[in-house]
Design an enzyme around this catalytic site. Structure first.
Site, PDB file in Angstrom:
ATOM      1  N   ASN A  13      17.845  -3.893  36.900  1.00 43.84           N
ATOM      2  CA  ASN A  13      17.191  -5.123  37.330  1.00 43.84           C
ATOM      3  C   ASN A  13      18.279  -6.018  37.910  1.00 43.84           C
ATOM      4  O   ASN A  13      19.003  -6.678  37.184  1.00 43.84           O
ATOM      5  CB  ASN A  13      16.512  -5.800  36.123  1.00 43.84           C
ATOM      6  CG  ASN A  13      15.911  -7.141  36.485  1.00 43.84           C
ATOM      7  OD1 ASN A  13      15.815  -7.495  37.662  1.00 43.84           O
ATOM      8  ND2 ASN A  13      15.506  -7.910  35.479  1.00 43.84           N
ATOM      9  N   TRP A  14      18.360  -5.990  39.223  1.00 44.36           N
ATOM     10  CA  TRP A  14      19.444  -6.746  39.871  1.00 44.36           C
ATOM     11  C   TRP A  14      19.204  -8.251  39.871  1.00 44.36           C
ATOM     12  O   TRP A  14      20.094  -9.010  40.239  1.00 44.36           O
ATOM     13  CB  TRP A  14      19.605  -6.276  41.325  1.00 44.36           C
ATOM     14  CG  TRP A  14      20.324  -4.978  41.463  1.00 44.36           C
ATOM     15  CD1 TRP A  14      20.844  -4.206  40.461  1.00 44.36           C
ATOM     16  CD2 TRP A  14      20.625  -4.301  42.683  1.00 44.36           C
ATOM     17  NE1 TRP A  14      21.442  -3.099  40.980  1.00 44.36           N
ATOM     18  CE2 TRP A  14      21.318  -3.124  42.346  1.00 44.36           C
ATOM     19  CE3 TRP A  14      20.364  -4.565  44.034  1.00 44.36           C
ATOM     20  CZ2 TRP A  14      21.760  -2.207  43.309  1.00 44.36           C
ATOM     21  CZ3 TRP A  14      20.797  -3.666  44.993  1.00 44.36           C
ATOM     22  CH2 TRP A  14      21.492  -2.498  44.622  1.00 44.36           C
ATOM     23  N   LYS A  15      17.978  -8.667  39.569  1.00 45.90           N
ATOM     24  CA  LYS A  15      17.642 -10.098  39.617  1.00 45.90           C
ATOM     25  C   LYS A  15      18.002 -10.655  41.016  1.00 45.90           C
ATOM     26  O   LYS A  15      17.849  -9.937  41.994  1.00 45.90           O
ATOM     27  CB  LYS A  15      18.332 -10.850  38.479  1.00 45.90           C
ATOM     28  CG  LYS A  15      18.048 -10.168  37.129  1.00 45.90           C
ATOM     29  CD  LYS A  15      18.474 -10.949  35.931  1.00 45.90           C
ATOM     30  CE  LYS A  15      18.160 -10.144  34.672  1.00 45.90           C
ATOM     31  NZ  LYS A  15      18.458 -10.863  33.451  1.00 45.90           N
ATOM     32  N   HIS A  99       8.738 -10.363  33.253  1.00 45.65           N
ATOM     33  CA  HIS A  99      10.101 -10.572  32.750  1.00 45.65           C
ATOM     34  C   HIS A  99      10.183 -11.981  32.130  1.00 45.65           C
ATOM     35  O   HIS A  99       9.565 -12.916  32.629  1.00 45.65           O
ATOM     36  CB  HIS A  99      11.100 -10.431  33.898  1.00 45.65           C
ATOM     37  CG  HIS A  99      12.508 -10.390  33.409  1.00 45.65           C
ATOM     38  ND1 HIS A  99      13.194 -11.534  33.057  1.00 45.65           N
ATOM     39  CD2 HIS A  99      13.346  -9.356  33.162  1.00 45.65           C
ATOM     40  CE1 HIS A  99      14.408 -11.192  32.629  1.00 45.65           C
ATOM     41  NE2 HIS A  99      14.523  -9.876  32.679  1.00 45.65           N
ATOM     42  N   GLU A 101      12.335 -14.200  32.319  1.00 48.50           N
ATOM     43  CA  GLU A 101      12.773 -15.253  33.256  1.00 48.50           C
ATOM     44  C   GLU A 101      11.590 -15.743  34.090  1.00 48.50           C
ATOM     45  O   GLU A 101      11.491 -16.914  34.426  1.00 48.50           O
ATOM     46  CB  GLU A 101      13.919 -14.724  34.141  1.00 48.50           C
ATOM     47  CG  GLU A 101      15.205 -14.626  33.343  1.00 48.50           C
ATOM     48  CD  GLU A 101      16.184 -13.582  33.825  1.00 48.50           C
ATOM     49  OE1 GLU A 101      16.053 -13.086  34.955  1.00 48.50           O
ATOM     50  OE2 GLU A 101      17.096 -13.245  33.043  1.00 48.50           O
ATOM     51  N   GLU A 171      12.366  -6.578  25.548  1.00 43.57           N
ATOM     52  CA  GLU A 171      13.532  -7.380  25.913  1.00 43.57           C
ATOM     53  C   GLU A 171      13.576  -8.649  25.063  1.00 43.57           C
ATOM     54  O   GLU A 171      12.948  -9.662  25.415  1.00 43.57           O
ATOM     55  CB  GLU A 171      13.450  -7.766  27.391  1.00 43.57           C
ATOM     56  CG  GLU A 171      13.501  -6.577  28.321  1.00 43.57           C
ATOM     57  CD  GLU A 171      14.246  -6.912  29.593  1.00 43.57           C
ATOM     58  OE1 GLU A 171      15.160  -6.166  29.943  1.00 43.57           O
ATOM     59  OE2 GLU A 171      13.944  -7.943  30.220  1.00 43.57           O
ATOM     60  N   GLY A 177      21.253 -11.332  29.033  1.00 43.95           N
ATOM     61  CA  GLY A 177      22.312 -12.047  29.736  1.00 43.95           C
ATOM     62  C   GLY A 177      23.297 -12.757  28.820  1.00 43.95           C
ATOM     63  O   GLY A 177      24.126 -13.533  29.281  1.00 43.95           O
ATOM     64  N   SER A 217      21.400  -7.076  27.411  1.00 46.00           N
ATOM     65  CA  SER A 217      22.840  -6.777  27.256  1.00 46.00           C
ATOM     66  C   SER A 217      23.114  -5.311  26.949  1.00 46.00           C
ATOM     67  O   SER A 217      24.087  -4.995  26.263  1.00 46.00           O
ATOM     68  CB  SER A 217      23.479  -7.691  26.209  1.00 46.00           C
ATOM     69  OG  SER A 217      23.348  -9.047  26.610  1.00 46.00           O
ATOM     70  N   GLY A 238      20.308  -5.537  33.300  1.00 48.33           N
ATOM     71  CA  GLY A 238      20.624  -6.584  34.269  1.00 48.33           C
ATOM     72  C   GLY A 238      22.100  -6.550  34.637  1.00 48.33           C
ATOM     73  O   GLY A 238      22.530  -5.773  35.504  1.00 48.33           O
TER      74      GLY A 238
HETATM   75  P1  PGA Z   1      20.935  -8.170  30.876  1.00 50.39           P
HETATM   76  O1  PGA Z   1      19.487  -8.369  31.533  1.00 50.39           O
HETATM   77  O2  PGA Z   1      21.209  -6.698  30.850  1.00 50.39           O
HETATM   78  O3  PGA Z   1      21.877  -8.927  31.771  1.00 50.39           O
HETATM   79  O4  PGA Z   1      20.861  -8.743  29.502  1.00 50.39           O
HETATM   80  C1  PGA Z   1      18.424  -7.543  31.151  1.00 50.39           C
HETATM   81  C2  PGA Z   1      17.164  -8.006  31.813  1.00 50.39           C
HETATM   82  O5  PGA Z   1      16.949  -9.219  31.919  1.00 50.39           O
HETATM   83  O6  PGA Z   1      16.347  -7.176  32.262  1.00 50.39           O
END
Ligand code: PGA
Length: 262
Positions: A13-15, A99, A101, A171, A177, A217, A238
């Site tokens: 997931n590159w966001k 997600h 976010e 998640e 993150g 993470s 991510g």
């Molecule tokens: P992260 O993000 O690996 O940076 O914790 C995971 C995600 O939000 O899908």
């Protein structure tokens, strides 16, 4: 992991990261170094603007293309939005939905998540449905109820047959993150609980065969231990997925032998 019953899937997931040129560089490096003996599906969920170039570069690669969101309507006056049909037309196979976010920063409710899951399935896409609790909810002990609620609403109107195309990503928001992953035991426990929820909502086949990823993470150092958990069938990654070397190391970890059954 349990490859006997379900697919292990590593999804990046590159966001909001990477330009078209950076996407090209990344995909070229990933394709060159991809191990022949890999035993997991790989999905790159790239920003909308990188979908066309990534799709071109991933052709005949056995790496699937993914998006990070969609709008639930087919077309119409929705400035700035992208429909499931538009994604399918660009050979997108997977789409992340719900997600945390999007839920917290863009006010997506569980009902909206459900509409998006429906739209994805109707267009032939595979939703990666994200669920998870924040730190307060975990500490209050309401995470199991919350996750059951999120799944029940998100999957309303989704048939057992359609569940063959649904991936669930657990998640925990406190791990996203932050560099602080859930422990393998914590991840395994919630992924197993999600399987129980699927059993209650559907049947044993759906529960056994649905891919349930962990995200939060996950990185090249902790992936092997997380994936050793029977009910953790891959990762939604991510930060670590932005570096092809790190993503490759996670793919290696997902290609390891499963632990012996005891
Ligand atoms: P992260 O993000 O690996 O940076 O914790 C995971 C995600 O939000 O899908």
């Amino acid at each position: 992991m349990n490859r006997k019953y379900r697919k292990t899937i590593i999804a990046a997931n590159w966001k909001m990261n990477k330009t078209a040129a950076e996407t090209r560089d990344f995909v070229e490096r990933l394709r060159e170094a991809l191990p022949r003996n890999r035993r997991c599906g790989i999905v790159l969920c790239v920003p909308y603007v990188d979908i066309a170039i990534a799709g071109k570069l991933l052709r005949e690669s056995r790496i699937s293309l993914g998006a990070q969101n969609l709008h639930w309507e087919d077309h119409g006056p929705y400035t700035g939005e992208v429909s499931a049909a538009m994604l399918a037309d660009l050979d997108v196979k997977y789409v992340i939905i719900g997600h945390s976010e999007r839920r917290s920063l863009f006010c997506e409710s569980d009902l909206v998540v459900n509409k998006k899951v429906r739209a994805a399935l109707d267009a032939g896409l595979r939703p990666i449905l994200c669920v998870g609790e924040d730190l307060d909810q975990r500490q209050l002990g309401v995470a199991p109820e919350l996750i059951a609620y999120q799944i029940k609403v998100a999957l309303a109107g989704v048939s057992a047959e359609e569940m063959r195309r649904v991936v669930i990503a657990y998640e925990p928001i406190w791990a996203i993150g932050t560099g602080v992953s859930a422990t393998p035991e914590q991840a395994g426990e919630v992924c197993a609980a999600i399987r129980d929820i699927l059993h209650k909502l559907y049947d044993a086949r759906v529960a056994r065969s649905t891919t349930i990823q962990y995200g939060g993470s996950m990185n090249e150092k902790n992936a092997a231990a997380l994936l050793e958990q029977e009910d953790v069938d891959g990762g939604l990654i991510g930060t670590a997925s932005l570096d092809p070397e790190k993503l490759l190391a996670i793919i290696q970890a997902a290609s390891q032998d499963e632990p012996e059954e005891c």
